[in-house]
Design a protein around this motif. Structure first.
Motif, short mmCIF file in Angstrom:
data_model
loop_
_atom_site.label_atom_id
_atom_site.label_comp_id
_atom_site.label_asym_id
_atom_site.label_seq_id
_atom_site.Cartn_x
_atom_site.Cartn_y
_atom_site.Cartn_z
N GLY A 72 0.82 -1.20 0.00
CA GLY A 72 0.00 0.00 0.00
C GLY A 72 0.85 1.25 0.00
O GLY A 72 2.07 1.18 -0.19
N ALA A 73 0.17 2.37 0.23
CA ALA A 73 0.83 3.65 0.00
C ALA A 73 1.73 4.11 1.14
O ALA A 73 2.84 4.55 0.91
CB ALA A 73 -0.23 4.70 -0.31
N LYS A 74 1.23 4.00 2.37
CA LYS A 74 1.91 4.71 3.44
C LYS A 74 2.29 3.84 4.63
O LYS A 74 1.49 3.04 5.10
CB LYS A 74 1.00 5.83 3.97
CG LYS A 74 0.79 6.95 2.99
CD LYS A 74 -0.06 7.99 3.65
CE LYS A 74 -0.33 9.17 2.73
NZ LYS A 74 -1.35 10.02 3.32
N ASN B 103 -2.38 -7.48 3.54
CA ASN B 103 -3.06 -6.18 3.44
C ASN B 103 -2.22 -5.22 2.59
O ASN B 103 -1.10 -4.90 2.96
CB ASN B 103 -3.28 -5.60 4.85
CG ASN B 103 -4.02 -4.27 4.78
OD1 ASN B 103 -3.51 -3.29 4.26
ND2 ASN B 103 -5.24 -4.25 5.29
N GLY B 104 -2.78 -4.79 1.50
CA GLY B 104 -2.15 -3.75 0.68
C GLY B 104 -1.41 -4.29 -0.53
O GLY B 104 -0.66 -5.25 -0.43
N PRO B 105 -1.62 -3.63 -1.70
CA PRO B 105 -0.98 -4.08 -2.95
C PRO B 105 0.53 -3.81 -2.97
O PRO B 105 1.02 -2.95 -2.25
CB PRO B 105 -1.69 -3.25 -4.01
CG PRO B 105 -2.13 -2.02 -3.31
CD PRO B 105 -2.43 -2.42 -1.89
N GLY C 258 4.80 -2.27 -1.98
CA GLY C 258 4.11 -0.99 -2.15
C GLY C 258 5.06 0.17 -1.92
O GLY C 258 6.27 -0.01 -1.72
N ALA C 259 4.48 1.37 -1.92
CA ALA C 259 5.31 2.56 -1.73
C ALA C 259 5.92 2.58 -0.33
O ALA C 259 6.97 3.18 -0.11
CB ALA C 259 4.46 3.81 -1.95
N MET C 260 5.26 1.88 0.59
CA MET C 260 5.76 1.77 1.96
C MET C 260 7.22 1.35 2.02
O MET C 260 7.99 1.80 2.87
CB MET C 260 4.93 0.67 2.62
CG MET C 260 4.44 1.07 3.94
SD MET C 260 3.82 -0.22 4.95
CE MET C 260 3.31 -1.52 4.06
P1 AMP Z 1 -3.46 1.40 0.83
O1 AMP Z 1 -4.84 1.98 0.81
O2 AMP Z 1 -2.55 2.04 1.83
O3 AMP Z 1 -3.45 -0.11 0.92
O4 AMP Z 1 -2.80 1.81 -0.54
C1 AMP Z 1 -3.28 1.35 -1.75
C2 AMP Z 1 -2.75 2.25 -2.83
O5 AMP Z 1 -1.34 2.25 -2.79
C3 AMP Z 1 -3.13 1.78 -4.21
O6 AMP Z 1 -3.98 2.74 -4.79
C4 AMP Z 1 -1.81 1.70 -4.96
O7 AMP Z 1 -1.85 2.26 -6.26
C5 AMP Z 1 -0.88 2.52 -4.09
N1 AMP Z 1 0.51 2.11 -4.25
C6 AMP Z 1 1.06 0.90 -4.08
N2 AMP Z 1 2.36 0.91 -4.39
C7 AMP Z 1 2.66 2.15 -4.81
C8 AMP Z 1 3.84 2.80 -5.27
N3 AMP Z 1 4.98 2.12 -5.38
N4 AMP Z 1 3.78 4.11 -5.57
C9 AMP Z 1 2.63 4.79 -5.46
N5 AMP Z 1 1.48 4.25 -5.02
C10 AMP Z 1 1.48 2.94 -4.69
#
Ligand code: AMP
Length: 418
Positions: free
Chosen positions: A204-206, A337-339, A228-230
């Motif tokens: 996920g994002a954060k 949890n989280g992509p 993820g961005a995390m």
């Molecule tokens: P979350 O709601 O925290 O699980 O975040 C899900 C979002 O994180 C999704 O919309 C993804 O597109 C985004 N995400 C995952 N990896 C990245 C990344 N490397 N850079 C930017 N956004 C991301």
């Protein structure tokens, strides 16, 4: 403490207030609101059938959208009553208010096994404010309370909390519906004493959204896999370059603390060893929020620990996906949890899809219990057509994260103990 469940109750002739999640996606077609996805309605059918069998008089309450205290016609639950009637094969009455004399008369007129759907509780600001007088009016409608809306249980609103407290104070029982019971079983009991190895996948994002979950799971997990961005905040914390990747520079201390805790507790803590990176360009187009749309160009695999200054990490790379899949395939309990990347763009979905495949395979061949903690990982699995191949998918987004953090959700706390 385990909570009372709907199966534990004698309900013949009782008026049962059931909080459901009918916040379904709708679309205006030629001036008529049409339901785009009936999953949430379908998911309540087992609880409703059980209540009918038990001879309950059923009063359904739900919210739809954010009408902010206004009677916004496009957010009426009336089309949901029509759809529910069709899916249940049984009449469903509808009343154009959720409190007051009309609602009370309709509730009192119900015979055993009959169903009434109330109008959107968020037509009143008092719902979200959990205003005592409003909760009292809701409580007049029923003798017993059932909550089957896990996705709304992290909010202390009148229909999720206040009304339960009032019914309880009058000696009425407050129980979990079948859907809620499953959420508590899988996100609660199963993860309290997980079969090992217990592997947690977080993306996920954060970092800031998930740090409390990471901290709690570091007490229980055998391995934590980060995507993820995390992952870039962890990289930054380790003194590596992250280019234009999405990061939280003010959260590097939190990331370092998690790494130290993992080491101290002997938890395997895996970070990506390669990433799909792109070169982002600002376009002249604006998104819905008025921000410039970024074009993500020249995707390539980056195996260098540093990401070049002009590039951005958007997915885990194939070597990371392989290493994570190895770990997942050995697991007996999996929580995800989280992509792993910006999976909404199919160029950056392979990392998330590889994890989904590995989770499905561990479930099938290793007998692992796979629990998907809501939100975007559920979307990703469904998109890959693998939704029915895992043990459990949570219906809650924010609610599942808060539950996994270990706090008691207000809507759960308000239910009677067994
Ligand atoms: P979350 O709601 O925290 O699980 O975040 C899900 C979002 O994180 C999704 O919309 C993804 O597109 C985004 N995400 C995952 N990896 C990245 C990344 N490397 N850079 C930017 N956004 C991301």
């Amino acid at each position: 403490m385990s909570k009372l469940a709907v199966n534990d109750l004698q309900l013949h002739g009782q008026r049962v207030f059931v909080r459901v999640d009918y916040n379904v996606p709708m679309e205006d077609r030629d001036g008529q609101m049409v339901i785009n996805d009936t999953t949430r309605i379908k998911e309540t059918l087992p609880t409703l059938k059980l209540l009918i069998d038990k001879g309950a008089r059923i009063i359904l309450a739900a919210h739809l959208g954010r009408p902010k205290g206004q009677r916004e016609p496009s957010m009426s639950l009336r089309p949901v009553a029509v759809k529910l009637q069709e899916m249940l094969g049984k009449p469903v009455a509808f009343v154009g208010d959720c409190v007051g004399s009309e609602a009370e008369q309709a509730a009192n007129a119900l015979k055993t096994g009959e169903i009434l759907l109330l109008e959107n509780v968020r037509y009143y600001n008092e719902e979200e404010a959990n205003e005592a007088g409003f909760a009292e009016k809701l409580s007049r409608l029923a003798d017993v309370y059932v909550n089957d809306a896990f996705g709304a249980a992290h909010r202390a609103h009148a229909s999720t909390e206040g009304v339960a407290r009032l019914i309880s104070s009058r000696g009425g029982k407050c129980a979990a519906g079948l859907l809620m019971e499953r959420e508590l079983k899988f996100l609660g009991d199963e993860l309290d004493k997980p079969a090992r190895p217990f592997v947690v996948i977080l993306g996920g994002a954060k970092v800031s959204d998930k740090i409390k979950v990471i901290d709690r799971l570091l007490e229980k997990a055998d391995a934590i896999l980060i995507g993820g961005a995390m992952a870039y905040t962890f990289k930054l914390a380790q003194g590596l370059k992250v280019g234009k990747s999405l990061v939280e520079p003010d959260k590097t201390d939190v990331a370092l603390a998690a790494l130290a805790k993992a080491k101290q507790r002997g938890v395997k803590f895996l970070l990506p060893v390669d990433n799909t990176v792109v070169t982002p360009f600002k376009t002249d187009r604006l998104d819905k929020k008025g921000r410039p749309v970024m074009e993500l160009t020249n995707p390539r695999n980056n195996t260098d620990p540093n990401i070049p200054d002009l590039e951005e990490g958007v997915d885990i790379g194939p070597a990371t996906a392989k290493a994570y899949a190895e770990e997942i395939k050995r697991a007996k309990t999996i929580l995800w949890n989280g992509p792993m990347g910006i999976f909404e763009d199919k160029r950056f979905a392979p990392g998330t899809n590889a994890i989904a495949q590995a989770v499905v395979e561990a479930t099938k061949t290793n007998g692992a219990k796979s629990i998907i903690g809501g939100g975007d990982s559920v979307k990703a699995l469904n998109k890959a057509g693998l939704g029915d191949k895992v043990t459990f998918m949570s219906t809650g987004g924010g609610a599942s994260l808060e539950f996994l953090e270990g706090g008691e959700l207000p809507g759960v706390a308000a239910l009677s103990n067994k």
